[in-house]
Scaffold this motif. Structure first.
Motif, PDB file in Angstrom:
ATOM      1  N   ILE A  29       0.862  -1.185   0.000  1.00 24.06           N
ATOM      2  CA  ILE A  29       0.000   0.000   0.000  1.00 24.06           C
ATOM      3  C   ILE A  29       0.897   1.233   0.000  1.00 24.06           C
ATOM      4  CG2 ILE A  29      -1.779   1.296   1.250  1.00 24.06           C
ATOM      5  CD1 ILE A  29      -2.515  -1.428   2.588  1.00 24.06           C
ATOM      6  N   GLU A  30       0.733   2.081  -1.015  1.00 24.66           N
ATOM      7  CA  GLU A  30       1.480   3.332  -1.091  1.00 24.66           C
ATOM      8  C   GLU A  30       0.535   4.484  -0.736  1.00 24.66           C
ATOM      9  OE1 GLU A  30       4.210   3.365  -4.787  1.00 24.66           O
ATOM     10  OE2 GLU A  30       2.644   1.874  -5.213  1.00 24.66           O
ATOM     11  N   MET A  31       0.923   5.304   0.231  1.00 24.83           N
ATOM     12  CA  MET A  31       0.132   6.448   0.645  1.00 24.83           C
ATOM     13  C   MET A  31       0.933   7.713   0.355  1.00 24.83           C
ATOM     14  SD  MET A  31      -2.806   7.362   1.932  1.00 24.83           S
ATOM     15  CE  MET A  31      -3.428   5.900   2.779  1.00 24.83           C
ATOM     16  N   PHE A  32       0.480   8.472  -0.636  1.00 29.51           N
ATOM     17  CA  PHE A  32       1.197   9.664  -1.053  1.00 29.51           C
ATOM     18  C   PHE A  32       0.817  10.872  -0.189  1.00 29.51           C
ATOM     19  CE2 PHE A  32       1.338   6.794  -4.596  1.00 29.51           C
ATOM     20  CZ  PHE A  32       2.604   6.969  -5.125  1.00 29.51           C
ATOM     21  N   SER A  33       1.653  11.902  -0.220  1.00 21.43           N
ATOM     22  CA  SER A  33       1.571  12.994   0.748  1.00 21.43           C
ATOM     23  C   SER A  33       0.386  13.920   0.559  1.00 21.43           C
ATOM     24  CB  SER A  33       2.859  13.831   0.704  1.00 21.43           C
ATOM     25  OG  SER A  33       3.972  13.045   1.048  1.00 21.43           O
ATOM     26  N   ASP A  34      -0.170  13.974  -0.657  1.00 21.90           N
ATOM     27  CA  ASP A  34      -1.278  14.899  -0.883  1.00 21.90           C
ATOM     28  C   ASP A  34      -2.171  14.368  -1.991  1.00 21.90           C
ATOM     29  OD1 ASP A  34       0.069  15.420  -3.296  1.00 21.90           O
ATOM     30  OD2 ASP A  34       1.042  17.218  -2.506  1.00 21.90           O
ATOM     31  N   SER A  35      -3.137  15.199  -2.399  1.00 21.98           N
ATOM     32  CA  SER A  35      -4.120  14.785  -3.393  1.00 21.98           C
ATOM     33  C   SER A  35      -3.554  14.780  -4.804  1.00 21.98           C
ATOM     34  CB  SER A  35      -5.334  15.718  -3.339  1.00 21.98           C
ATOM     35  OG  SER A  35      -4.947  17.056  -3.626  1.00 21.98           O
ATOM     36  N   GLY A  66      -0.586  13.282  -5.453  1.00 25.50           N
ATOM     37  CA  GLY A  66       0.321  12.145  -5.547  1.00 25.50           C
ATOM     38  C   GLY A  66       1.772  12.532  -5.395  1.00 25.50           C
ATOM     39  N   SER A  67       2.026  13.562  -4.599  1.00 23.51           N
ATOM     40  CA  SER A  67       3.396  14.053  -4.428  1.00 23.51           C
ATOM     41  C   SER A  67       4.179  13.155  -3.484  1.00 23.51           C
ATOM     42  CB  SER A  67       3.380  15.481  -3.875  1.00 23.51           C
ATOM     43  OG  SER A  67       2.650  16.352  -4.724  1.00 23.51           O
ATOM     44  N   PRO A 113       7.089  12.953  -0.469  1.00 25.30           N
ATOM     45  CA  PRO A 113       7.331  11.546  -0.110  1.00 25.30           C
ATOM     46  C   PRO A 113       6.044  10.742   0.015  1.00 25.30           C
ATOM     47  CG  PRO A 113       7.539  12.928   1.820  1.00 25.30           C
ATOM     48  CD  PRO A 113       7.350  13.867   0.663  1.00 25.30           C
ATOM     49  N   ALA A 114       6.222   9.432   0.009  1.00 24.13           N
ATOM     50  CA  ALA A 114       5.109   8.506   0.165  1.00 24.13           C
ATOM     51  C   ALA A 114       5.463   7.459   1.206  1.00 24.13           C
ATOM     52  CB  ALA A 114       4.788   7.831  -1.168  1.00 24.13           C
ATOM     53  N   ASP A 115       4.472   7.071   1.989  1.00 23.33           N
ATOM     54  CA  ASP A 115       4.619   5.928   2.886  1.00 23.33           C
ATOM     55  C   ASP A 115       4.331   4.663   2.098  1.00 23.33           C
ATOM     56  OD1 ASP A 115       5.552   6.015   5.437  1.00 23.33           O
ATOM     57  OD2 ASP A 115       3.641   6.435   6.383  1.00 23.33           O
ATOM     58  N   VAL A 116       5.089   3.600   2.338  1.00 23.03           N
ATOM     59  CA  VAL A 116       4.887   2.318   1.674  1.00 23.03           C
ATOM     60  C   VAL A 116       4.782   1.260   2.763  1.00 23.03           C
ATOM     61  CG1 VAL A 116       5.765   0.671  -0.016  1.00 23.03           C
ATOM     62  CG2 VAL A 116       6.222   3.117  -0.316  1.00 23.03           C
ATOM     63  N   TRP A 117       3.644   0.574   2.797  1.00 24.12           N
ATOM     64  CA  TRP A 117       3.406  -0.458   3.812  1.00 24.12           C
ATOM     65  C   TRP A 117       3.312  -1.807   3.114  1.00 24.12           C
ATOM     66  CZ3 TRP A 117      -1.477   2.683   5.436  1.00 24.12           C
ATOM     67  CH2 TRP A 117      -1.073   3.928   5.948  1.00 24.12           C
ATOM     68  N   ARG A 118       4.164  -2.754   3.514  1.00 24.28           N
ATOM     69  CA  ARG A 118       4.161  -4.082   2.886  1.00 24.28           C
ATOM     70  C   ARG A 118       3.730  -5.149   3.871  1.00 24.28           C
ATOM     71  NH1 ARG A 118       6.415  -8.971   1.913  1.00 24.28           N
ATOM     72  NH2 ARG A 118       7.715  -8.756   3.769  1.00 24.28           N
ATOM     73  N   TRP A 119       2.733  -5.933   3.469  1.00 23.76           N
ATOM     74  CA  TRP A 119       2.256  -7.079   4.243  1.00 23.76           C
ATOM     75  C   TRP A 119       2.646  -8.356   3.521  1.00 23.76           C
ATOM     76  CZ3 TRP A 119      -1.260 -10.785   2.494  1.00 23.76           C
ATOM     77  CH2 TRP A 119      -1.733 -11.698   3.462  1.00 23.76           C
ATOM     78  N   GLY A 120       3.189  -9.314   4.261  1.00 25.48           N
ATOM     79  CA  GLY A 120       3.520 -10.624   3.719  1.00 25.48           C
ATOM     80  C   GLY A 120       2.830 -11.695   4.543  1.00 25.48           C
ATOM     81  N   ALA A 121       2.210 -12.662   3.883  1.00 28.71           N
ATOM     82  CA  ALA A 121       1.415 -13.675   4.589  1.00 28.71           C
ATOM     83  C   ALA A 121       2.243 -14.477   5.584  1.00 28.71           C
ATOM     84  CB  ALA A 121       0.749 -14.613   3.590  1.00 28.71           C
ATOM     85  N   GLU A 122       3.565 -14.627   5.325  1.00 25.15           N
ATOM     86  CA  GLU A 122       4.424 -15.302   6.301  1.00 25.15           C
ATOM     87  C   GLU A 122       5.401 -14.332   6.959  1.00 25.15           C
ATOM     88  OE1 GLU A 122       7.606 -18.996   6.774  1.00 25.15           O
ATOM     89  OE2 GLU A 122       7.265 -18.145   4.810  1.00 25.15           O
ATOM     90  N   THR A 123       6.025 -13.468   6.177  1.00 28.97           N
ATOM     91  CA  THR A 123       7.142 -12.675   6.699  1.00 28.97           C
ATOM     92  C   THR A 123       6.726 -11.591   7.670  1.00 28.97           C
ATOM     93  OG1 THR A 123       7.029 -11.286   4.716  1.00 28.97           O
ATOM     94  CG2 THR A 123       8.630 -13.095   4.711  1.00 28.97           C
ATOM     95  N   TYR A 149       9.699   4.133   3.131  1.00 31.46           N
ATOM     96  CA  TYR A 149       9.505   5.553   2.838  1.00 31.46           C
ATOM     97  C   TYR A 149      10.107   5.839   1.476  1.00 31.46           C
ATOM     98  CZ  TYR A 149       9.019  10.500   4.290  1.00 31.46           C
ATOM     99  OH  TYR A 149       8.635  11.813   4.434  1.00 31.46           O
ATOM    100  N   ASP A 150       9.343   6.542   0.635  1.00 31.52           N
ATOM    101  CA  ASP A 150       9.786   6.797  -0.733  1.00 31.52           C
ATOM    102  C   ASP A 150       9.852   8.302  -0.975  1.00 31.52           C
ATOM    103  OD1 ASP A 150      10.345   6.812  -3.421  1.00 31.52           O
ATOM    104  OD2 ASP A 150       8.727   5.423  -3.985  1.00 31.52           O
ATOM    105  N   MET A 151      11.055   8.814  -1.182  1.00 29.46           N
ATOM    106  CA  MET A 151      11.251  10.235  -1.471  1.00 29.46           C
ATOM    107  C   MET A 151      11.181  10.525  -2.971  1.00 29.46           C
ATOM    108  SD  MET A 151      11.700  11.825   1.412  1.00 29.46           S
ATOM    109  CE  MET A 151      12.527  13.352   0.937  1.00 29.46           C
ATOM    110  N   GLY A 152      10.902   9.507  -3.762  1.00 30.89           N
ATOM    111  CA  GLY A 152      10.835   9.659  -5.205  1.00 30.89           C
ATOM    112  C   GLY A 152      11.858   8.822  -5.934  1.00 30.89           C
ATOM    113  N   GLY A 153      12.835   8.305  -5.214  1.00 32.75           N
ATOM    114  CA  GLY A 153      13.873   7.483  -5.821  1.00 32.75           C
ATOM    115  C   GLY A 153      13.693   6.012  -5.567  1.00 32.75           C
TER     116      GLY A 153
END
Length: 399
Positions: free
Chosen positions: A168-174, A176-177, A179-189, A226-230
């Motif tokens: 799930i990527e959550m961008f900073s504003d409407s 899509g700027s 930085p963005a938060d990136v949340w990863r769920w893994g069924a085992e990890t 966390y994604d600053m664009g790179g």
């Protein structure tokens, strides 16, 4: 998941009978996907009985009406397969943000539901070819004092099985700027890294596996990036699966579950078929003749290692720092995943002696009621390279 070119909504498959179309329509009937997600306001704790008892919203993968009905009808979001060959299907999304008993803003919640024919929990498990007992007569085939078959490299291989995953990527504003938060769920990890109540287990690690046991106790921890664009970079702290269970270039497991026969408490109540809990593990040696998974199965007579038995390739430990911000739990039932997600609206560092509450983490997007954001969902069906992804989804935290 189905690989056919059929678009699906939830577990309901939109298939028209041959030659049948909706009245006045020239195409097969499909659900009308909403293009946005509205997070409504709710209470972190809610009344649960006529005696006015209350409890917090549970993050356990079990979707109940009392928790989610207030969000209204779910948004129906189309996911499309990319060049890797992922399928096209729909994911149902619900969301809310909460206030606590002091009327202060508290948490942000998501519920994702999507169809999947199979539950993929294992991530590249380590598989043995060793056989300890003869199937005829029950004679011991491995004498561990003189034979190292159980820890020999040729006795182990790594499966290509991959876990189901969601990003799930959550961008900073409407807009899509970044930085963005990136949340990863893994069924085992990540999903199975849950705390336990320290009062239940003598000698529990009070700085590790018990922390958070009384708040959303059924939830595991996501991997937080966390994604600053790179490109995404992991947040500060240890991850839930940072401790691998094999040496580089090797497939021989380093550790197995430490437990007595059918005594799950010694693995901190973690399922031994998926998890080696680092706080109570023991080394895998030439004389570890019994497979803990078989010991935990009363219906199996032969408790020793058999060809095809496996050990999880990851060891699990509690995350630290900003890796503790996002929690969630997924449950698979009858061809459908349900994933519940929670993060504090303002993800904060632990306070020091001069603070009532800590400063916000610098590697997290802070979520503010009344504002609009963009979100993107990517689902990996038992694969790391093949995925299905949504477009950018408007998210509104409605006051």
């Amino acid at each position: 998941m189905f690989r056919a070119g059929i678009v699906r909504a939830g577990i309901l498959i939109a298939i028209a009978a041959a030659g049948t179309i909706s009245c006045g329509k020239s195409k097969l009937t499909q659900p009308n996907p909403k293009s946005d997600v509205v997070a409504v306001r709710g209470f972190e704790r809610f009344l649960n009985s006529s005696q006015r008892e209350s409890r917090e919203l549970l993050i356990d993968g079990r979707v109940t009406n009392i928790e989610w009905d207030l969000t209204g009808n779910p948004s129906v979001i189309l996911l499309q397969g990319g060049a890797g060959g992922g399928g096209n299907y729909y994911v149902l999304v619900r969301s809310l943000w909460t206030i606590n008993q002091f009327n202060e803003t508290d948490g942000f919640y998501l519920l994702l539901e999507w169809p999947d024919r199979t539950e993929n929990r294992l991530q590249e498990p380590l598989i043995t070819s060793a056989d300890v007992l003869s199937d005829v007569g029950g004679d011991t085939l491995i004498h561990c004092q003189t034979n190292d078959t159980l820890i020999r490299e040729s006795s182990w291989s790594r499966s290509s099985d991959q876990e189901d995953q969601v990003t799930i990527e959550m961008f900073s504003d409407s807009l899509g700027s970044f930085p963005a938060d990136v949340w990863r769920w893994g069924a085992e990890t990540t999903d199975l890294c849950t705390p336990v109540n320290g009062t239940e287990f003598v000698g529990a690690n009070t700085t590790g596996d018990t922390l958070g046991a009384t708040t959303h106790p059924g939830a595991g921890y996501f991997e937080d990036l966390y994604d600053m664009g790179g490109g995404p970079v992991r947040d500060v702290g240890n991850w839930t699966y940072i401790l691998t269970n094999h040496n580089p270039g090797s497939n021989v497991p380093l550790f197995i579950v430490s437990k007595g026969t059918r005594d799950s408490r010694l693995n901190r109540a973690k399922p031994s078929q998926y998890v080696v809990w680092s706080y109570v593990e023991k080394p895998m040696g030439p004389c570890e003749l019994n497979n803990p998974m078989r010991e935990d199965d009363a219906g199996v007579r032969d408790k020793s290692w058999n060809p095809g038995d496996y050990v999880p390739s990851f060891r699990t430990s509690m995350p630290t720092g900003s890796q503790r911000d996002v929690i969630g739990k997924g449950a698979w039932l009858a061809g459908k995943w349900a994933l519940e997600v929670r993060r504090d609206l303002i993800a904060r560092q632990p306070p020091d002696s001069s603070q009532v509450q800590g400063d916000p983490w610098p590697d997290d997007v802070q979520l503010v009621p009344g504002r609009r954001y963009l979100m993107r969902i990517t689902i990996y069906d038992g694969a790391t390279k093949t995925s299905s992804r949504s477009s950018l989804i408007p998210v509104y935290l409605r006051p």
